[in-house]
Design an enzyme around this catalytic site. Sequence first.
Site, PDB file in Angstrom:
ATOM      1  N   ASP A  90       1.766  -9.327  -4.667  1.00  0.00           N
ATOM      2  CA  ASP A  90       2.150  -7.930  -4.443  1.00  0.00           C
ATOM      3  C   ASP A  90       2.792  -7.748  -3.074  1.00  0.00           C
ATOM      4  O   ASP A  90       2.633  -8.570  -2.167  1.00  0.00           O
ATOM      5  CB  ASP A  90       0.943  -7.004  -4.581  1.00  0.00           C
ATOM      6  CG  ASP A  90      -0.117  -7.230  -3.509  1.00  0.00           C
ATOM      7  OD1 ASP A  90      -0.429  -8.408  -3.218  1.00  0.00           O
ATOM      8  OD2 ASP A  90      -0.635  -6.237  -2.962  1.00  0.00           O
ATOM      9  N   GLU A 185      -3.431  -7.825  -2.971  1.00  0.00           N
ATOM     10  CA  GLU A 185      -3.966  -8.173  -1.652  1.00  0.00           C
ATOM     11  C   GLU A 185      -3.676  -7.078  -0.634  1.00  0.00           C
ATOM     12  O   GLU A 185      -4.500  -6.791   0.234  1.00  0.00           O
ATOM     13  CB  GLU A 185      -3.365  -9.509  -1.182  1.00  0.00           C
ATOM     14  CG  GLU A 185      -4.005 -10.088   0.069  1.00  0.00           C
ATOM     15  CD  GLU A 185      -3.312  -9.706   1.372  1.00  0.00           C
ATOM     16  OE1 GLU A 185      -3.800 -10.118   2.438  1.00  0.00           O
ATOM     17  OE2 GLU A 185      -2.285  -8.989   1.326  1.00  0.00           O
ATOM     18  N   GLU A 186      -2.486  -6.471  -0.745  1.00  0.00           N
ATOM     19  CA  GLU A 186      -2.077  -5.485   0.259  1.00  0.00           C
ATOM     20  C   GLU A 186      -2.938  -4.225   0.244  1.00  0.00           C
ATOM     21  O   GLU A 186      -2.935  -3.465   1.206  1.00  0.00           O
ATOM     22  CB  GLU A 186      -0.601  -5.103   0.061  1.00  0.00           C
ATOM     23  CG  GLU A 186       0.380  -6.240   0.296  1.00  0.00           C
ATOM     24  CD  GLU A 186       0.483  -6.670   1.740  1.00  0.00           C
ATOM     25  OE1 GLU A 186      -0.253  -6.097   2.594  1.00  0.00           O
ATOM     26  OE2 GLU A 186       1.275  -7.577   2.032  1.00  0.00           O
TER      27      GLU A 186
END
Length: 420
Positions: A90, A185-186
């Site tokens: 992502d 993850e972000e």
Amino acid sequence: MSTFEINNISDFSVSERFQRYVQIDTQSDANSPTCPSTEKQKNLGKLLVTELLALGISDAAMDENGYIYATIPSNTAKQVPVICFCSHMDTSPDSSGKDVKPLVHPNYQGQDLVLPDDKSIIIKYAEHPDLANQIGNDIITASGTTLLGADDKAGVAEIMDAARLLMKHPEIKHGDIKILFTPDEEIGRGVDKADLKRLAADFAYTMDGERAGTIEDETFSADGATLTIHGVSVHPGFAKDKMQSAIKIASAVIDALPKDRLSPESTNKKDGFVHPVHISGSVEKAEIQFIVRDHVTANLKKHEDELEGIAKSIVEQYPNCTYTFVVKEQYRNMKEVLDQHPEIMEIGMEAINRAGMVAERRSIRGGTDGSRLSFMGLPCPNIFAGGHAFHGKQEWVAVQDMEKAVKTILHVVSLWEEKA
């Protein structure tokens, strides 16, 4: 294959892969309850599985949550720890990842880079120190209207190219190698649904760092804090001496936060901070979401106590109002785990040195998937991927630095086999 032979590999595909991957919009969404948070992340996942299968990696697959798992089988008679390489698919919600147009600036000579689709976006030599190390290299940027996606499609492309080279060069001896690509993850959910039993790795490395030659074994420890203020709502035409606006009280809390310390704007190195990231509400009720960060886990409680003390002193000025203050753990400093397994960092640093750089051990003012993986039982430092100026339109990466990252991966797996 010797160190010399690995360093003489020149048939890289990492730049071409990276430029293809960044054109696929994979922006995550913190407001979505699903996993992955955006279905479009699976578009990149499907492509990666197809490419892994085409390389002959027969177990490559994506699960229902958008996680990619794959195994490069051992080609040695030695018993070698199973090593995983991990990157996230992502991109950040902070800047658009739609219709990214990657541009290559060949043979960089120290000039400012003016991005053509918005000429107010200028990557200035004076403001990006690592550009001084890129003379003669090929710099990839976006066109000025989006982020680039080097965070972390550079890491994805590096792992993919290393996988290709390992399948092509069986003379590079290694144990079982696992590949893990994660969504979200972000937005802090990158390993929420990672299946570590399915992965079956002993140790891991995320390819998600910045400058070439760096390896990180220390992150922030992180909490989230939510302050909810309950005000008194009255028709504004009849509000004298009655209304107590939760919006105004929340604004007063934010205004009372320290300005010369304990904020992202006033701290660096290993200083911690408290940072309001979202505010919403009405006269009757307002909510502020904070992130709390420090490399020393015990300091989080000190910062949270100070933050709640500020909120309490403000709310007490409004006798009919109340507040709640809720703290949730997010992740912890991976150094607490990695110090128990020094060989992971030692091999990572030696691999970087063998790839022709001087390894630099660093701490991160942030976190990675490796932070949580380490505490889930998979110790996991963070190796450079080469990107810079993450999450914004000035993001850039050098082709040659991505190639160095590929070589570093090859040296890591070779060293684990060599030392087994």
